[in-house]
Scaffold this motif. Structure first.
Motif, PDB file in Angstrom:
ATOM      1  N   ARG A 291       0.157   1.334   6.135  1.00  0.00           N
ATOM      2  CA  ARG A 291       0.559   2.680   5.330  1.00  0.00           C
ATOM      3  C   ARG A 291       1.276   3.897   5.670  1.00  0.00           C
ATOM      4  O   ARG A 291       2.203   4.689   5.634  1.00  0.00           O
ATOM      5  N   GLY A 292       0.798   3.760   6.775  1.00  0.00           N
ATOM      6  CA  GLY A 292       0.784   5.077   7.793  1.00  0.00           C
ATOM      7  C   GLY A 292       1.982   5.495   8.444  1.00  0.00           C
ATOM      8  O   GLY A 292       2.774   5.814   8.614  1.00  0.00           O
ATOM      9  N   GLN A 293       2.264   3.613   8.871  1.00  0.00           N
ATOM     10  CA  GLN A 293       3.704   3.742  10.273  1.00  0.00           C
ATOM     11  C   GLN A 293       4.705   3.627   8.929  1.00  0.00           C
ATOM     12  O   GLN A 293       5.368   4.311   9.583  1.00  0.00           O
ATOM     13  N   ILE A 294       4.692   3.145   7.803  1.00  0.00           N
ATOM     14  CA  ILE A 294       5.641   2.815   6.939  1.00  0.00           C
ATOM     15  C   ILE A 294       6.429   4.606   6.339  1.00  0.00           C
ATOM     16  O   ILE A 294       6.968   4.577   6.534  1.00  0.00           O
ATOM     17  N   GLU A 295       4.872   4.592   5.967  1.00  0.00           N
ATOM     18  CA  GLU A 295       4.993   5.862   5.591  1.00  0.00           C
ATOM     19  C   GLU A 295       5.173   7.066   6.388  1.00  0.00           C
ATOM     20  O   GLU A 295       6.510   8.527   6.075  1.00  0.00           O
ATOM     21  N   SER A 296       5.424   7.260   7.873  1.00  0.00           N
ATOM     22  CA  SER A 296       5.134   8.589   8.685  1.00  0.00           C
ATOM     23  C   SER A 296       6.892   7.613   8.989  1.00  0.00           C
ATOM     24  O   SER A 296       7.777   8.636   9.545  1.00  0.00           O
ATOM     25  N   GLY A 297       7.501   6.929   8.967  1.00  0.00           N
ATOM     26  CA  GLY A 297       9.221   6.040   9.026  1.00  0.00           C
ATOM     27  C   GLY A 297       9.102   5.486  10.485  1.00  0.00           C
ATOM     28  O   GLY A 297      10.308   5.015  11.150  1.00  0.00           O
TER      29      GLY A 297
ATOM     30  N   PRO B  46       0.841  -1.123  -0.195  1.00  0.00           N
ATOM     31  CA  PRO B  46       0.076  -0.083   0.157  1.00  0.00           C
ATOM     32  C   PRO B  46       1.080   1.325   0.288  1.00  0.00           C
ATOM     33  O   PRO B  46       0.301   2.147   0.173  1.00  0.00           O
ATOM     34  N   PHE B  47       2.421   0.960   0.206  1.00  0.00           N
ATOM     35  CA  PHE B  47       2.993   2.224   0.000  1.00  0.00           C
ATOM     36  C   PHE B  47       4.382   1.955  -1.324  1.00  0.00           C
ATOM     37  O   PHE B  47       4.645   1.345  -1.703  1.00  0.00           O
ATOM     38  N   ASN B  48       4.453   3.747  -1.569  1.00  0.00           N
ATOM     39  CA  ASN B  48       5.707   3.707  -2.516  1.00  0.00           C
ATOM     40  C   ASN B  48       7.429   3.346  -2.508  1.00  0.00           C
ATOM     41  O   ASN B  48       8.092   4.389  -1.770  1.00  0.00           O
ATOM     42  N   GLU B  49       7.739   1.855  -2.379  1.00  0.00           N
ATOM     43  CA  GLU B  49       9.145   1.816  -1.741  1.00  0.00           C
ATOM     44  C   GLU B  49      10.057   2.700  -1.958  1.00  0.00           C
ATOM     45  O   GLU B  49      10.751   3.064  -1.494  1.00  0.00           O
ATOM     46  N   ARG B  50       9.766   2.954  -3.505  1.00  0.00           N
ATOM     47  CA  ARG B  50      11.112   3.793  -4.164  1.00  0.00           C
ATOM     48  C   ARG B  50      11.030   5.114  -3.547  1.00  0.00           C
ATOM     49  O   ARG B  50      12.622   5.480  -3.764  1.00  0.00           O
ATOM     50  N   ARG B  51       9.941   5.147  -3.636  1.00  0.00           N
ATOM     51  CA  ARG B  51       9.486   6.962  -3.376  1.00  0.00           C
ATOM     52  C   ARG B  51      10.199   7.199  -1.686  1.00  0.00           C
ATOM     53  O   ARG B  51      10.775   8.440  -1.210  1.00  0.00           O
ATOM     54  N   LEU B  52       9.545   6.163  -1.143  1.00  0.00           N
ATOM     55  CA  LEU B  52      10.126   6.147   0.342  1.00  0.00           C
ATOM     56  C   LEU B  52      11.193   6.044   0.769  1.00  0.00           C
ATOM     57  O   LEU B  52      11.855   6.547   1.623  1.00  0.00           O
ATOM     58  N   VAL B  53      12.415   5.528  -0.044  1.00  0.00           N
ATOM     59  CA  VAL B  53      13.458   4.982  -0.151  1.00  0.00           C
ATOM     60  C   VAL B  53      14.330   6.280  -0.056  1.00  0.00           C
ATOM     61  O   VAL B  53      15.197   7.159   0.328  1.00  0.00           O
ATOM     62  N   ALA B  54      14.106   7.015  -1.726  1.00  0.00           N
ATOM     63  CA  ALA B  54      14.424   8.283  -2.225  1.00  0.00           C
ATOM     64  C   ALA B  54      14.188   9.499  -0.936  1.00  0.00           C
ATOM     65  O   ALA B  54      15.437  10.532  -1.265  1.00  0.00           O
ATOM     66  N   GLU B  55      13.082   9.409  -0.593  1.00  0.00           N
ATOM     67  CA  GLU B  55      13.270  11.207   0.209  1.00  0.00           C
ATOM     68  C   GLU B  55      13.773  10.303   1.524  1.00  0.00           C
ATOM     69  O   GLU B  55      14.170  10.838   3.096  1.00  0.00           O
ATOM     70  N   GLY B  56      14.017   9.316   2.058  1.00  0.00           N
ATOM     71  CA  GLY B  56      15.372   8.826   3.222  1.00  0.00           C
ATOM     72  C   GLY B  56      14.952   8.342   4.375  1.00  0.00           C
ATOM     73  O   GLY B  56      14.863   8.191   5.420  1.00  0.00           O
ATOM     74  N   ASN B  57      13.441   7.724   3.761  1.00  0.00           N
ATOM     75  CA  ASN B  57      12.817   7.182   5.162  1.00  0.00           C
ATOM     76  C   ASN B  57      13.799   5.360   5.552  1.00  0.00           C
ATOM     77  O   ASN B  57      13.222   4.778   4.845  1.00  0.00           O
ATOM     78  N   ALA B  58      13.835   5.584   6.994  1.00  0.00           N
ATOM     79  CA  ALA B  58      14.289   3.900   7.422  1.00  0.00           C
ATOM     80  C   ALA B  58      13.357   2.642   7.075  1.00  0.00           C
ATOM     81  O   ALA B  58      13.848   2.032   7.065  1.00  0.00           O
ATOM     82  N   ALA B  59      12.336   3.128   7.469  1.00  0.00           N
ATOM     83  CA  ALA B  59      11.223   2.160   7.353  1.00  0.00           C
ATOM     84  C   ALA B  59      11.006   1.868   5.951  1.00  0.00           C
ATOM     85  O   ALA B  59      10.589   0.806   5.580  1.00  0.00           O
ATOM     86  N   GLY B  60      10.382   2.669   5.585  1.00  0.00           N
ATOM     87  CA  GLY B  60      10.618   2.349   4.233  1.00  0.00           C
ATOM     88  C   GLY B  60      11.691   1.459   3.417  1.00  0.00           C
ATOM     89  O   GLY B  60      10.890   0.171   2.449  1.00  0.00           O
ATOM     90  N   GLY B  61      12.642   1.954   3.921  1.00  0.00           N
ATOM     91  CA  GLY B  61      13.841   0.975   3.130  1.00  0.00           C
ATOM     92  C   GLY B  61      14.201  -0.060   3.865  1.00  0.00           C
ATOM     93  O   GLY B  61      14.341  -1.050   3.362  1.00  0.00           O
TER      94      GLY B  61
END
Length: 141
Positions: free
Chosen positions: A110-116, A42-57
């Motif tokens: 989704r909210g948890q991961i996107e918020s890091g 439910p989230f975009n991992e590539r975008r989260l990683v590019a933004e430096g989101n540790a939870a996404g990575g």
């Protein structure tokens, strides 16, 4: 000494092409698994990683490893390419199901991961790796 070296070269010449084909097929299964995984999350991992989101990575990296573990077991225990393909597909499907179940267990993933939220990401990865290890053991028989 010459015959030993010749035997080694013969074995290498016979085994290396098989190894490379099996490796390529397994890596292709991993790539397909990761592609499907990134489509169903439910989230975009590539975008989260590019933004430096540790939870996404962490989530993406853990999922790649969780997909690779049972594929590695399949590769190690299968004698034929068709075995690798069939059991590899089963392994990937089981891992994707594990992710789907984990998303039901973690409220607002989704909210948890996107918020890091690294704690939620680590929990998700833990579930995926636990299932991957059991999946790999089952594949290895």
């Amino acid at each position: 000494m010459e015959s030993t070296f010749g035997s080694i070269l013969t074995a290498l010449g016979t085994g290396l092409p098989v190894l490379l084909v099996q490796l390529a097929v397994t890596l292709a299964l991993l790539a397909v698994g990761v592609a499907v995984y990134t489509r169903i999350t439910p989230f975009n991992e590539r975008r989260l990683v590019a933004e430096g989101n540790a939870a996404g990575g962490l989530t993406l990296a853990g999922s790649i490893v969780a997909l690779a573990i049972p594929l590695a077991a399949t590769l190690a225990t299968s004698a034929f390419l068709l075995d690798i393909v069939l059991w590899g597909v089963v392994a990937v499907i089981l891992q994707l199901v594990a992710f789907a179940v984990a998303t039901l267990l973690i409220r607002d993933l989704r909210g948890q991961i996107e918020s890091g939220n690294v704690a939620s990401a680590a929990t998700l990865v833990g579930v995926q790796l636990g299932v991957a290890l059991i999946n790999a053991a089952a594949m290895a028989g």
